[in-house]
Design an enzyme around this catalytic site. Structure first.
Site, PDB file in Angstrom:
ATOM      1  N   TYR A 166       0.560  -7.980 -13.434  1.00  0.00           N
ATOM      2  CA  TYR A 166       0.997  -6.709 -13.114  1.00  0.00           C
ATOM      3  C   TYR A 166       0.727  -5.775 -14.511  1.00  0.00           C
ATOM      4  CZ  TYR A 166       4.616  -3.193 -11.970  1.00  0.00           C
ATOM      5  OH  TYR A 166       5.307  -2.039 -12.025  1.00  0.00           O
ATOM      6  N   LYS A 170      -1.407  -2.722 -15.028  1.00  0.00           N
ATOM      7  CA  LYS A 170      -0.901  -1.296 -15.340  1.00  0.00           C
ATOM      8  C   LYS A 170      -1.526  -0.606 -16.448  1.00  0.00           C
ATOM      9  CE  LYS A 170       2.150  -0.564 -12.095  1.00  0.00           C
ATOM     10  NZ  LYS A 170       1.830   0.462 -10.988  1.00  0.00           N
TER      11      LYS A 170
HETATM   12  P1  NAI Z   1       8.066  -0.334  -3.541  1.00  0.00           P
HETATM   13  O1  NAI Z   1       7.845  -1.986  -3.207  1.00  0.00           O
HETATM   14  O2  NAI Z   1       9.223   0.418  -2.860  1.00  0.00           O
HETATM   15  O3  NAI Z   1       7.087   0.660  -3.291  1.00  0.00           O
HETATM   16  C1  NAI Z   1       5.542  -0.036  -3.270  1.00  0.00           C
HETATM   17  C2  NAI Z   1       4.846   0.685  -1.947  1.00  0.00           C
HETATM   18  O4  NAI Z   1       3.598   0.372  -1.899  1.00  0.00           O
HETATM   19  C3  NAI Z   1       5.448  -0.158  -0.694  1.00  0.00           C
HETATM   20  O5  NAI Z   1       5.994   0.758   0.482  1.00  0.00           O
HETATM   21  C4  NAI Z   1       4.412  -1.117  -0.220  1.00  0.00           C
HETATM   22  O6  NAI Z   1       4.144  -1.176   1.120  1.00  0.00           O
HETATM   23  C5  NAI Z   1       2.946  -0.191  -0.657  1.00  0.00           C
HETATM   24  N1  NAI Z   1       1.817  -1.149  -0.875  1.00  0.00           N
HETATM   25  C6  NAI Z   1       1.790  -2.090  -1.322  1.00  0.00           C
HETATM   26  N2  NAI Z   1       0.331  -2.671  -1.100  1.00  0.00           N
HETATM   27  C7  NAI Z   1      -0.331  -1.636  -0.565  1.00  0.00           C
HETATM   28  C8  NAI Z   1      -1.713  -1.359  -0.085  1.00  0.00           C
HETATM   29  N3  NAI Z   1      -2.352  -2.479  -0.445  1.00  0.00           N
HETATM   30  N4  NAI Z   1      -2.079  -0.569   0.304  1.00  0.00           N
HETATM   31  C9  NAI Z   1      -1.090   0.652   0.639  1.00  0.00           C
HETATM   32  N5  NAI Z   1       0.209   0.648   0.286  1.00  0.00           N
HETATM   33  C10 NAI Z   1       0.844  -0.683  -0.280  1.00  0.00           C
HETATM   34  O7  NAI Z   1       8.223  -0.335  -4.956  1.00  0.00           O
HETATM   35  P2  NAI Z   1       8.460   1.060  -5.942  1.00  0.00           P
HETATM   36  O8  NAI Z   1       9.378   0.582  -6.967  1.00  0.00           O
HETATM   37  O9  NAI Z   1       8.613   2.282  -5.116  1.00  0.00           O
HETATM   38  O10 NAI Z   1       7.080   0.990  -6.807  1.00  0.00           O
HETATM   39  C11 NAI Z   1       6.058   2.349  -6.842  1.00  0.00           C
HETATM   40  C12 NAI Z   1       5.123   2.115  -8.044  1.00  0.00           C
HETATM   41  O11 NAI Z   1       5.907   2.430  -9.176  1.00  0.00           O
HETATM   42  C13 NAI Z   1       4.502   1.023  -7.930  1.00  0.00           C
HETATM   43  O12 NAI Z   1       3.057   0.998  -8.400  1.00  0.00           O
HETATM   44  C14 NAI Z   1       5.354   0.168  -9.051  1.00  0.00           C
HETATM   45  O13 NAI Z   1       4.401  -0.658  -9.819  1.00  0.00           O
HETATM   46  C15 NAI Z   1       5.485   1.262  -9.755  1.00  0.00           C
HETATM   47  N6  NAI Z   1       6.425   1.008 -10.990  1.00  0.00           N
HETATM   48  C16 NAI Z   1       8.081   0.874 -10.465  1.00  0.00           C
HETATM   49  C17 NAI Z   1       9.236   0.897 -11.228  1.00  0.00           C
HETATM   50  C18 NAI Z   1      10.493   0.974 -10.831  1.00  0.00           C
HETATM   51  O14 NAI Z   1      11.209   0.942 -11.814  1.00  0.00           O
HETATM   52  N7  NAI Z   1      10.841   0.994  -9.529  1.00  0.00           N
HETATM   53  C19 NAI Z   1       8.724   0.560 -12.720  1.00  0.00           C
HETATM   54  C20 NAI Z   1       7.319   0.529 -13.142  1.00  0.00           C
HETATM   55  C21 NAI Z   1       6.265   1.064 -12.174  1.00  0.00           C
END
Ligand code: NAI
Length: 304
Positions: A166, A170
């Site tokens: 990851y 990133k």
């Molecule tokens: P989440 O798991 O709720 O959202 C990620 C979304 O991406 C999910 O709805 C999933 O279905 C979708 N997804 C996964 N693979 C996919 C693909 N191949 N094509 C289309 N959609 C796909 O998690 P969250 O926390 O909302 O994460 C959003 C972004 O923020 C991610 O990139 C994550 O790495 C980043 N992030 C989040 C943090 C946090 O504190 N929540 C911290 C640092 C980064």
């Protein structure tokens, strides 16, 4: 001061069926953007797929009086990315804003890392951002307008145990963002990265008592600013979470110069090599060469 709005603008938000992406979609749509809500709808580790999450967010937007369309293609293939852009063009006739947000996690210490854990994580975050932005790029260039937001992470910028896959992806997104900023500049395309912290399914087991303070809706105002006509910055990285936003930058120390550099000289000058006084923040690779030349010139001037 005028409000930030998105009348006439079309935003593609990947992974917008839940978590942070959903909040970004709701905010941009509430301010007039037409939104492509992309989400594959799988589990947090990337297994499975469902059309439900993307459609639910679209239904929420439409119920609130906004405009949106669901898209369930995967970001991590060229065909999937092209189809996401095509959804924007077919439904709304253009694309202005790309929010690369989709992500998965498969955490494991590096000693136990395998291709099955590494490849899909890098494919969704890094390849996904490349594929989707690449598919949108000719349209952004042709219309002389674009906003690209990539989602990096403190885990990549600073490191985090158990997240080599990851974190590598990133930090790769930071490099991608900075090159997009340079190459997009002649066509008024701005590219920035956000490092969010928020309560979502991805972090629900990690945040403990902090979770209450980290509502995901508090990340989206930064995405809205960076996606707006008012965005005045490009190539930047911002930390965002719980209502606090701060620029993160890569700095280079003034360093130590020795025309006869030896391993021992490095050992003996580590403090000077690492001293932060007089550090610089290069914004392109050639800035760094200038720093080296400046250091050589000043050492030469001291000797003469
Ligand atoms: P989440 O798991 O709720 O959202 C990620 C979304 O991406 C999910 O709805 C999933 O279905 C979708 N997804 C996964 N693979 C996919 C693909 N191949 N094509 C289309 N959609 C796909 O998690 P969250 O926390 O909302 O994460 C959003 C972004 O923020 C991610 O990139 C994550 O790495 C980043 N992030 C989040 C943090 C946090 O504190 N929540 C911290 C640092 C980064």
């Amino acid at each position: 001061m005028s409000s930030i709005t998105f009348e006439g603008r079309v935003a593609m938000i990947t992974g917008a069926g839940g978590g942070l992406g959903r909040q970004h979609a709701l905010l941009l749509a509430s301010r007039g953007a037409k939104v492509v809500v992309n989400d594959l709808g799988g589990a947090v580790d990337g297994h499975g797929a469902s059309a439900g999450p993307a459609q639910q967010v679209v239904d929420e937007i439409i119920a609130a009086g906004g405009e949106a369309v669901a898209d369930t293609n995967s970001v991590s293939t060229d065909d999937g990315a092209a189809a996401i852009v095509q959804t924007a063009l077919d439904t709304f006739g253009r694309v202005d804003i790309v929010v690369n947000n989709a992500g998965i996690i498969r955490d494991k210490s590096f000693a136990k890392m395998t291709p099955e854990l590494w490849d899909p994580v890098v494919a969704v975050h890094l390849r996904g951002a490349y594929c989707v932005t690449r598919a949108a790029w000719p349209h952004l260039r042709q219309q002389n307008y674009g906003r690209v937001i990539c989602t990096t992470s403190a885990a990549g910028l600073f490191g985090n145990f158990g997240q080599a896959n990851y974190s590598a992806a990133k930090m790769g997104l930071v490099g991608l963002t900075r090159v997009l900023a340079h190459e997009g500049a002649p066509n008024n395309i701005k590219a920035n990265a956000i490092a969010p912290v928020a309560r979502t399914r991805m972090t629900e087991d990690l945040l403990g008592s902090l979770a209450d303070k980290l509502d995901p809706s508090l990340v989206s105002p930064l995405v809205a600013f960076l996606a707006s006509d008012d965005c005045s910055v490009t190539g930047e990285i911002y930390s965002i979470g719980g209502g606090r936003v701060a620029r993160i930058f890569l700095a280079e120390c003034a360093g130590h110069f020795d025309p006869n550099l030896s391993p021992e000289a490095i050992r003996d000058h580590l403090a000077e090599i690492s001293a932060e006084d007089g550090s610089s923040t290069p914004t392109r690779a050639s800035d760094e060469i200038k720093l080296m030349l400046r250091s050589m010139d000043s050492a030469r001037a001291e000797r003469t």
